[in-house]
Write a protein that holds these residues in place. Structure first.
Motif, short mmCIF file in Angstrom:
data_model
loop_
_atom_site.label_atom_id
_atom_site.label_comp_id
_atom_site.label_asym_id
_atom_site.label_seq_id
_atom_site.Cartn_x
_atom_site.Cartn_y
_atom_site.Cartn_z
N ALA A 135 0.50 -1.06 0.24
CA ALA A 135 0.13 0.15 0.24
C ALA A 135 0.77 1.35 -0.09
O ALA A 135 0.41 2.64 -0.05
CB ALA A 135 -1.11 -0.19 0.91
N ILE A 136 2.27 0.97 0.23
CA ILE A 136 3.09 2.28 0.05
C ILE A 136 2.94 3.28 -1.64
O ILE A 136 3.86 4.09 -0.88
CB ILE A 136 4.21 1.77 1.10
N VAL A 137 2.66 1.82 -2.42
CA VAL A 137 3.01 2.57 -3.38
C VAL A 137 1.96 3.76 -4.38
O VAL A 137 1.81 5.07 -4.70
CB VAL A 137 2.74 1.93 -4.60
N TYR A 138 1.17 3.83 -2.69
CA TYR A 138 0.16 5.21 -2.81
C TYR A 138 0.13 6.45 -2.37
O TYR A 138 0.24 6.52 -1.32
CB TYR A 138 -1.63 4.35 -2.45
N LYS A 139 -0.53 7.30 -3.14
CA LYS A 139 0.32 8.64 -3.11
C LYS A 139 -0.64 9.10 -1.84
O LYS A 139 0.31 9.84 -0.80
CB LYS A 139 -0.15 9.93 -4.51
N TYR A 140 -1.65 8.47 -2.46
CA TYR A 140 -2.87 9.22 -0.38
C TYR A 140 -3.21 7.76 -0.24
O TYR A 140 -3.56 7.14 -0.88
CB TYR A 140 -4.28 9.72 -0.81
N LYS A 141 -2.78 7.97 1.14
CA LYS A 141 -2.61 6.47 2.01
C LYS A 141 -4.08 5.94 2.99
O LYS A 141 -4.40 5.33 3.01
CB LYS A 141 -1.63 6.67 2.57
N HIS A 142 -5.39 6.97 1.92
CA HIS A 142 -6.76 6.61 2.89
C HIS A 142 -7.45 6.43 1.37
O HIS A 142 -7.46 6.94 0.29
CB HIS A 142 -7.17 7.57 3.63
N ASN A 150 -8.35 2.40 -4.65
CA ASN A 150 -8.48 1.40 -4.69
C ASN A 150 -7.59 0.63 -5.57
O ASN A 150 -6.02 1.67 -5.38
CB ASN A 150 -10.06 0.91 -6.16
N GLU A 151 -7.58 -0.23 -6.67
CA GLU A 151 -5.61 -0.75 -6.99
C GLU A 151 -5.36 0.90 -8.49
O GLU A 151 -4.79 0.07 -8.53
CB GLU A 151 -6.11 -2.07 -7.44
N ASN A 152 -7.28 1.46 -8.82
CA ASN A 152 -6.71 2.59 -9.44
C ASN A 152 -5.69 3.85 -9.09
O ASN A 152 -5.12 4.86 -9.84
CB ASN A 152 -7.61 2.24 -10.54
N SER A 153 -5.80 3.57 -7.73
CA SER A 153 -5.44 5.30 -7.26
C SER A 153 -4.18 5.79 -7.73
O SER A 153 -3.06 4.16 -8.27
CB SER A 153 -5.25 4.82 -5.67
N GLU A 154 -3.83 6.62 -7.28
CA GLU A 154 -2.55 7.45 -7.53
C GLU A 154 -1.36 6.99 -7.12
O GLU A 154 -1.49 6.90 -5.94
CB GLU A 154 -2.37 9.03 -7.88
N TYR A 155 -0.27 6.63 -7.90
CA TYR A 155 1.12 6.41 -7.13
C TYR A 155 1.38 7.56 -6.75
O TYR A 155 1.45 9.05 -7.12
CB TYR A 155 1.52 5.87 -8.50
N ILE A 182 9.42 7.80 1.14
CA ILE A 182 11.39 7.35 1.22
C ILE A 182 11.35 6.22 0.72
O ILE A 182 11.06 6.06 -0.58
CB ILE A 182 11.53 6.33 2.27
N PHE A 183 13.43 6.16 -0.65
CA PHE A 183 13.28 5.81 -1.72
C PHE A 183 13.20 3.85 -1.75
O PHE A 183 12.47 3.69 -2.70
CB PHE A 183 14.83 5.93 -1.53
N TYR A 184 12.50 3.66 -0.46
CA TYR A 184 12.33 2.17 -0.37
C TYR A 184 10.58 2.01 -1.10
O TYR A 184 10.90 1.45 -2.04
CB TYR A 184 12.11 2.12 1.00
N GLY A 185 9.57 3.17 -0.37
CA GLY A 185 8.42 3.31 -1.30
C GLY A 185 8.67 3.61 -2.82
O GLY A 185 7.56 2.80 -3.40
N TYR A 186 9.29 3.89 -3.07
CA TYR A 186 9.61 4.40 -4.68
C TYR A 186 9.86 3.55 -5.22
O TYR A 186 9.25 3.79 -6.75
CB TYR A 186 10.68 5.78 -4.91
N ALA A 187 10.67 2.54 -4.70
CA ALA A 187 11.25 1.15 -5.54
C ALA A 187 10.25 0.66 -5.80
O ALA A 187 10.04 -0.34 -6.44
CB ALA A 187 12.06 0.93 -4.51
N SER A 193 -4.05 5.74 8.15
CA SER A 193 -2.90 5.45 7.62
C SER A 193 -3.18 3.66 6.60
O SER A 193 -3.44 2.73 7.24
CB SER A 193 -1.33 5.10 8.26
N PHE A 194 -3.08 4.24 5.50
CA PHE A 194 -2.87 2.57 4.49
C PHE A 194 -4.84 1.88 4.71
O PHE A 194 -5.44 1.10 4.97
CB PHE A 194 -2.24 1.35 5.30
N GLU A 195 -5.48 3.47 5.01
CA GLU A 195 -7.11 2.86 4.61
C GLU A 195 -6.96 2.49 3.20
O GLU A 195 -8.17 3.41 1.97
CB GLU A 195 -7.78 3.79 4.46
N ILE A 196 -7.37 1.34 2.69
CA ILE A 196 -7.68 0.99 1.53
C ILE A 196 -8.67 0.29 1.24
O ILE A 196 -9.31 -0.67 2.73
CB ILE A 196 -5.93 0.47 0.72
N ASN A 197 -9.06 0.04 -0.46
CA ASN A 197 -10.39 -1.08 -0.35
C ASN A 197 -10.10 -2.29 -1.12
O ASN A 197 -9.19 -2.74 -1.71
CB ASN A 197 -10.91 0.24 -1.74
N SER A 198 -10.35 -3.34 -0.29
CA SER A 198 -9.87 -4.67 -1.14
C SER A 198 -11.13 -5.48 -1.22
O SER A 198 -11.53 -6.67 -1.22
CB SER A 198 -9.24 -6.07 0.59
#
Length: 301
Positions: free
Chosen positions: A117-124, A127-132, A139-144, A268-273
């Motif tokens: 879920a770290i790949v999402y720009k907004y952490k709430h 869904n799977e098509n949300s902005e990167y 941090i670079f780990y997340g960007y990688a 934080s990391f409120e994502i839709n499954s």
């Protein structure tokens, strides 16, 4: 029928839960990691593999040849987000992912990548098509993670045999001692007073066993795609402390301090499954109390 599976990151938190599950299912695993995993039985064939080193098609053939599924769970996770080895992350988390994908494509192997879920720009509300995220958002780990995720998603759109999983915050037996859940559990076990700092931001935690079961369902049903993985409830650090004290019968109180650091997100990391529930019939089953109890007992389920 699943005959055999390739796995990177076998000694990590998710790796050990996958080995446990596949051994129960009597599925042979060609497991790799730098350190030998704790599990050892007739279903596990382990090879030492350092993802920081360059691997050729020939060397990967020797390790994973004959498998029809390759789960890439290995990664370099920095101990401290303020001190990152960007060169190591580039080699281990980016270049190794590209190499393993190319091998899988050449050999017509189902490639499963553990993103996050770290790949999402907004952490709430993701869904799977949300902005990167962008490079400056993380941090670079997340960007990688984002670079590999975006690369594989493009390949997925070209009908490659790929599954991307984006779990929230993983926890379970094997979680590193420097992580907040491990620290709080340790303090509760030692009957210490737990010090907490406001604000108590709600966060989504998911147990490694639930992720392992999602991966198993994906393989069994030959399902390709991109899926968020999250639990149904959000917890704050205060919730963690209260539950940890309860499980350890720690009578010492929790001391709360003010914190000047501000956070723009309530959660934080409120994502839709919902997608993985529809496509795989999966949902997280282990709640926080059950998950912490498993950690305390050093068990996978």
């Amino acid at each position: 029928m699943i005959d055999s599976i390739g796995l990177t990151g076998a000694s990590g938190i998710l790796g050990r839960h996958l080995l446990h599950l596949f051994s129960k299912k009597k599925i042979k695993v060609f497991a790799t990691s730098r350190k030998k995993p704790l599990f050892s039985n007739k279903f596990i064939k382990w090879n030492k593999m350092d993802l920081e080193k360059k691997h050729t098609m020939k060397s990967l053939d020797k390790i994973f040849g004959g498998t029809k599924v390759l789960i890439h769970a290995g990664a370099h996770v920095p101990l401290n987000s303020s001190i990152e080895d960007t060169l190591k992350i580039t080699k281990v988390n980016i270049k190794a992912t590209y190499a393993l994908y190319k091998w899988a494509k050449k050999n017509k192997v189902h490639f499963i990548f553990l993103s996050g879920a770290i790949v999402y720009k907004y952490k709430h509300n993701c869904n799977e098509n949300s902005e990167y995220i962008n490079k400056n958002d993380s941090i670079f780990y997340g960007y990688a993670k984002k670079l590999c995720d975006a690369f594989l998603k493009k390949k997925l759109l070209k009908n490659d045999s790929i599954t991307i999983f984006r779990p929230t915050s993983i926890y379970g037996w094997g979680l590193k001692k420097n992580k907040i859940i491990s620290k709080i559990l340790s303090q509760a076990k030692q009957k210490k007073k737990i010090k907490l700092y406001k604000p108590f931001i709600k966060k989504n935690f998911i147990h490694a066993n639930d992720i392992a079961n999602a991966i198993y369902r994906c393989i069994k049903n030959k399902k390709y795609g991109c899926f968020n993985l999250s639990s149904s409830k959000m917890y704050s650090i205060k919730d963690l402390a209260i539950t940890s004290n309860k499980l350890n019968n720690n009578k010492n109180s929790i001391t709360i301090f003010e914190n000047n650091k501000k956070d723009n997100h309530k959660y934080s990391f409120e994502i839709n499954s919902n997608l993985v529930k529809r496509e795989l019939g999966w949902k997280a089953k282990i709640d926080l109390e059950q998950g912490l109890k498993l950690m305390m007992n050093r068990e996978c389920e």
